[in-house]
Write a protein that holds these residues in place. Structure first.
Motif, PDB file in Angstrom:
ATOM      1  N   ASP A  14     -10.267  10.972   3.563  1.00 58.30           N
ATOM      2  CA  ASP A  14      -8.725  11.296   3.219  1.00 58.30           C
ATOM      3  C   ASP A  14      -8.559  12.392   4.417  1.00 58.30           C
ATOM      4  O   ASP A  14      -7.430  12.491   4.908  1.00 58.30           O
ATOM      5  CB  ASP A  14      -8.644  11.853   1.926  1.00 58.30           C
ATOM      6  CG  ASP A  14      -9.263  13.077   1.553  1.00 58.30           C
ATOM      7  OD1 ASP A  14     -10.558  13.163   1.708  1.00 58.30           O
ATOM      8  OD2 ASP A  14      -8.892  14.043   0.785  1.00 58.30           O
ATOM      9  N   ASP A  23       2.079   3.826  -8.052  1.00 57.52           N
ATOM     10  CA  ASP A  23       2.676   3.386  -6.735  1.00 57.52           C
ATOM     11  C   ASP A  23       3.573   2.289  -6.794  1.00 57.52           C
ATOM     12  O   ASP A  23       4.628   1.932  -6.417  1.00 57.52           O
ATOM     13  CB  ASP A  23       1.824   3.491  -5.560  1.00 57.52           C
ATOM     14  CG  ASP A  23       1.311   4.890  -5.484  1.00 57.52           C
ATOM     15  OD1 ASP A  23       0.188   5.348  -6.023  1.00 57.52           O
ATOM     16  OD2 ASP A  23       1.892   5.602  -4.383  1.00 57.52           O
ATOM     17  N   GLU A  30       4.635  12.131   1.852  1.00 55.75           N
ATOM     18  CA  GLU A  30       4.045  11.932   0.447  1.00 55.75           C
ATOM     19  C   GLU A  30       4.600  13.134  -0.434  1.00 55.75           C
ATOM     20  O   GLU A  30       4.864  13.062  -1.587  1.00 55.75           O
ATOM     21  CB  GLU A  30       2.627  11.944   0.635  1.00 55.75           C
ATOM     22  CG  GLU A  30       1.796  11.598  -0.669  1.00 55.75           C
ATOM     23  CD  GLU A  30       0.204  11.612  -0.545  1.00 55.75           C
ATOM     24  OE1 GLU A  30      -0.072  11.850   0.654  1.00 55.75           O
ATOM     25  OE2 GLU A  30      -0.382  11.329  -1.459  1.00 55.75           O
ATOM     26  N   TRP A  89      -2.161   0.652  -5.557  1.00 53.69           N
ATOM     27  CA  TRP A  89      -2.415   1.636  -6.600  1.00 53.69           C
ATOM     28  C   TRP A  89      -1.399   1.395  -7.760  1.00 53.69           C
ATOM     29  O   TRP A  89      -0.069   1.004  -7.419  1.00 53.69           O
ATOM     30  CB  TRP A  89      -2.192   3.230  -6.201  1.00 53.69           C
ATOM     31  CG  TRP A  89      -3.031   3.850  -5.656  1.00 53.69           C
ATOM     32  CD1 TRP A  89      -3.535   4.836  -6.216  1.00 53.69           C
ATOM     33  CD2 TRP A  89      -4.053   3.949  -4.611  1.00 53.69           C
ATOM     34  NE1 TRP A  89      -4.733   5.569  -5.762  1.00 53.69           N
ATOM     35  CE2 TRP A  89      -5.057   4.973  -4.579  1.00 53.69           C
ATOM     36  CE3 TRP A  89      -3.990   2.975  -3.511  1.00 53.69           C
ATOM     37  CZ2 TRP A  89      -5.956   5.214  -3.699  1.00 53.69           C
ATOM     38  CZ3 TRP A  89      -4.862   3.283  -2.435  1.00 53.69           C
ATOM     39  CH2 TRP A  89      -5.853   4.423  -2.334  1.00 53.69           C
ATOM     40  N   TRP A 111      -7.677  11.930 -11.851  1.00 53.84           N
ATOM     41  CA  TRP A 111      -7.133  10.664 -11.071  1.00 53.84           C
ATOM     42  C   TRP A 111      -6.222   9.903 -11.948  1.00 53.84           C
ATOM     43  O   TRP A 111      -5.320   9.391 -11.628  1.00 53.84           O
ATOM     44  CB  TRP A 111      -7.982   9.947 -10.255  1.00 53.84           C
ATOM     45  CG  TRP A 111      -8.305  10.668  -9.035  1.00 53.84           C
ATOM     46  CD1 TRP A 111      -7.741  11.607  -8.342  1.00 53.84           C
ATOM     47  CD2 TRP A 111      -9.457  10.380  -8.253  1.00 53.84           C
ATOM     48  NE1 TRP A 111      -8.175  12.070  -7.109  1.00 53.84           N
ATOM     49  CE2 TRP A 111      -9.494  11.252  -6.889  1.00 53.84           C
ATOM     50  CE3 TRP A 111     -10.560   9.597  -8.379  1.00 53.84           C
ATOM     51  CZ2 TRP A 111     -10.438  11.130  -6.132  1.00 53.84           C
ATOM     52  CZ3 TRP A 111     -11.752   9.568  -7.014  1.00 53.84           C
ATOM     53  CH2 TRP A 111     -11.670  10.380  -6.265  1.00 53.84           C
ATOM     54  N   ILE A 143      -6.869   1.497  -9.207  1.00 55.62           N
ATOM     55  CA  ILE A 143      -6.724   1.087  -7.751  1.00 55.62           C
ATOM     56  C   ILE A 143      -7.378  -0.211  -7.881  1.00 55.62           C
ATOM     57  O   ILE A 143      -8.346  -0.483  -8.433  1.00 55.62           O
ATOM     58  CB  ILE A 143      -7.581   2.058  -6.815  1.00 55.62           C
ATOM     59  CG1 ILE A 143      -7.149   3.361  -6.751  1.00 55.62           C
ATOM     60  CG2 ILE A 143      -7.523   1.423  -5.316  1.00 55.62           C
ATOM     61  CD1 ILE A 143      -8.270   4.138  -5.879  1.00 55.62           C
ATOM     62  N   ILE A 179       0.775  -1.119  -0.120  1.00 56.64           N
ATOM     63  CA  ILE A 179      -0.062   0.119   0.131  1.00 56.64           C
ATOM     64  C   ILE A 179       1.012   1.318  -0.079  1.00 56.64           C
ATOM     65  O   ILE A 179       1.917   1.237   0.420  1.00 56.64           O
ATOM     66  CB  ILE A 179      -1.070  -0.001   1.206  1.00 56.64           C
ATOM     67  CG1 ILE A 179      -0.050   0.057   2.504  1.00 56.64           C
ATOM     68  CG2 ILE A 179      -1.910  -1.106   1.150  1.00 56.64           C
ATOM     69  CD1 ILE A 179      -1.093   0.292   3.765  1.00 56.64           C
ATOM     70  N   TYR A 211      -4.309   5.588   1.867  1.00 58.64           N
ATOM     71  CA  TYR A 211      -4.422   4.813   0.941  1.00 58.64           C
ATOM     72  C   TYR A 211      -4.288   3.150   1.105  1.00 58.64           C
ATOM     73  O   TYR A 211      -3.002   2.752   0.943  1.00 58.64           O
ATOM     74  CB  TYR A 211      -3.213   4.991  -0.135  1.00 58.64           C
ATOM     75  CG  TYR A 211      -3.149   6.623  -0.587  1.00 58.64           C
ATOM     76  CD1 TYR A 211      -4.313   7.165  -0.991  1.00 58.64           C
ATOM     77  CD2 TYR A 211      -2.011   7.188  -0.260  1.00 58.64           C
ATOM     78  CE1 TYR A 211      -4.242   8.679  -1.359  1.00 58.64           C
ATOM     79  CE2 TYR A 211      -2.049   8.677  -0.522  1.00 58.64           C
ATOM     80  CZ  TYR A 211      -3.015   9.191  -1.059  1.00 58.64           C
ATOM     81  OH  TYR A 211      -2.953  10.574  -1.385  1.00 58.64           O
ATOM     82  N   TYR A 220     -11.453   4.341   3.154  1.00 58.50           N
ATOM     83  CA  TYR A 220     -10.883   5.136   1.838  1.00 58.50           C
ATOM     84  C   TYR A 220     -12.404   5.535   0.987  1.00 58.50           C
ATOM     85  O   TYR A 220     -13.245   4.480   1.097  1.00 58.50           O
ATOM     86  CB  TYR A 220     -10.325   4.331   0.868  1.00 58.50           C
ATOM     87  CG  TYR A 220      -9.794   5.206  -0.184  1.00 58.50           C
ATOM     88  CD1 TYR A 220      -8.800   5.866  -0.260  1.00 58.50           C
ATOM     89  CD2 TYR A 220     -10.704   4.826  -1.432  1.00 58.50           C
ATOM     90  CE1 TYR A 220      -8.377   6.615  -1.485  1.00 58.50           C
ATOM     91  CE2 TYR A 220     -10.219   5.472  -2.539  1.00 58.50           C
ATOM     92  CZ  TYR A 220      -8.994   6.457  -2.665  1.00 58.50           C
ATOM     93  OH  TYR A 220      -8.906   7.123  -3.645  1.00 58.50           O
TER      94      TYR A 220
END
Ligand code: DGY
Length: 424
Positions: A181, A25, A390, A22, A153, A61, A12, A18, A70
């Protein structure tokens, strides 16, 4: 990275904020793992590609677990509406930058046992190639070699001020929903409620048409040729070509890749470069106009060898003039001289380690070794100062003594790419 690794064979991005897998990621995380746990790097990519749809699409995702921390989750996105979506995993119906091709090549670069890595690449490469076929067949309605995204996104640069121009053309309903979030991260560092209305509305339009690409191309108010997204596709095309060379054979795939490369690079250079700004910009395909703002995405074509040397020099001059003052860390995600710049808010200004990583290699490609060194050192300094956040404030002095690392903590790709920067 170890702490964020999950039983399902993926990592993750950050706990709480999150909680799923992803796409981009995972790919960046695999680069970090490749340096010290090659089997985990392979597992990360294998799990990601396992979620590919029958039409070659790879979602942004993958909801491996039920998790109500989430929003918007699987029940909002409803990937099952698309007839070719994965039967094994629920996911979103949108994607993220096409990074998997170049990540396979980076894993090959890093791997000590090249033979075993090449065997892994042979096992997975067709999926990545199919993904590129999906993009060129479904996301390029004018046959320009430039693919569109239909949601912010998908860009990865979620709330960039670039999108403000598009939000002005839309008037979505006021949604009622519970943000998750902002229970994990201070609201001043996250997108606004009104921005989320836009985000949800775009998904609703796509869902109404069961995520059908032709319908989306026809109807979505957000339809953008993004320089970062297309540069990643071009870089990944090149990576696939070189990997197929290593494997041998695959003439059909190589011929297609070469044809895509030619058209994509040519049109990227003619359509997405803004000579007055001295930078690549986004193109709004719905409203047929350039979106004339400079962001860190504007410089990403360096990583994919898209500009010639002369144009690369213009890009670096723009970067240094606007983003490169001595009072700043490189590289802000949005033009610090713009009135839309916000040094704390997600993609509206803060420095991101994945962009710095890409720019580092991009600058090296063209021999800008000094600027490359600065971007590497700035990345290290930011993480050393505050930890694996981040994103980070680009201002060396932000008028406060508190931290300048923002968003999610113990952020996986900040760690993964730091490992790679330290090892190069
Ligand atoms: C989020 O929830 O902000 C994610 O970044 C979307 O991808």
């Amino acid at each position: 990275m170890e702490g964020n690794f999950q039983e399902g064979g993926f990592t993750i991005p950050s706990k709480g904020l999150y909680p799923f897998q992803w796409k981009w990621d995972s790919a960046f995380i695999a680069i970090g793992f490749a340096h010290y746990d090659i089997e985990k790097a392979k597992m990360e990519i294998r799990t990601l590609l396992d979620a590919q749809w029958e039409n070659g699409f790879i979602p942004h995702i993958i909801f491996h677990t039920e998790n109500d921390s989430y929003f918007p989750g699987a029940d909002f996105h409803r990937s099952e509406l698309h007839p070719q979506s994965s039967k094994k995993y629920r996911s979103t119906g949108m994607t993220q930058p096409p990074v998997t091709g170049f990540v396979l090549q980076e894993m090959y670069r890093i791997a000590e046992d090249k033979e075993s890595m090449l065997a892994f690449i042979k096992e997975q490469i067709a999926k990545v190639y199919q993904n590129h076929t999906y993009f060129y067949a479904n996301r390029d309605p004018n046959d320009e070699g430039l693919v569109y995204i239909y949601h912010n996104w998908e860009s990865g640069t979620d709330n960039s001020p670039v999108w403000d121009d598009i939000w002005e053309t839309m008037n979505p309903p006021e949604y009622e929903f519970e943000r998750k979030d902002t229970t994990h991260v201070d609201a001043s560092q996250r997108p606004s409620k009104r921005e989320y209305d836009h985000y949800l509305h775009l998904i609703d339009i796509a869902k109404e048409h069961r995520y059908n690409d032709d319908k989306i191309a026809e109807l979505s108010p957000f339809l953008v040729q993004d320089p970062l997204f297309n540069a990643m596709l071009i870089k990944s095309n090149q990576a696939l070509l070189e990997l197929y060379e290593l494997i041998g054979g695959y003439e059909f795939e190589k011929a297609n890749l070469m044809a895509w490369q030619k058209k994509s690079i040519e049109n990227f250079n003619t359509k997405l470069f803004d000579p007055e700004l001295g930078a690549y910009v986004h193109y709004d395909l719905r409203n047929n106009r350039l979106i004339r703002h400079i962001s860190s995405s504007s410089f990403s074509p360096l990583y994919a060898n898209i500009p010639n040397q002369e144009r690369a020099e213009i890009l670096v001059k723009t970067m240094m003039d606007k983003f490169g003052g001595d009072d700043k860390y490189l590289c802000a995600s949005f033009d610090p001289k713009s009135e839309r710049f916000n040094p704390r808010k997600y993609w509206r200004g803060p420095v991101w380690i994945n962009m710095n990583w890409m720019l580092y290699y991009g600058l090296k490609n063209y021999g800008f070794d000094e600027v490359a060194k600065r971007i590497k050192n700035d990345s290290i300094a930011l993480i050393e100062r505050d930890g694996f956040f981040e994103y980070f404030d680009c201002r060396k002095d932000n008028g406060e003594t508190t931290r300048i690392g923002y968003g999610g903590g113990d952020f996986s790709w900040s760690a993964a790419l730091l490992i790679d920067l330290l090892k190069t």
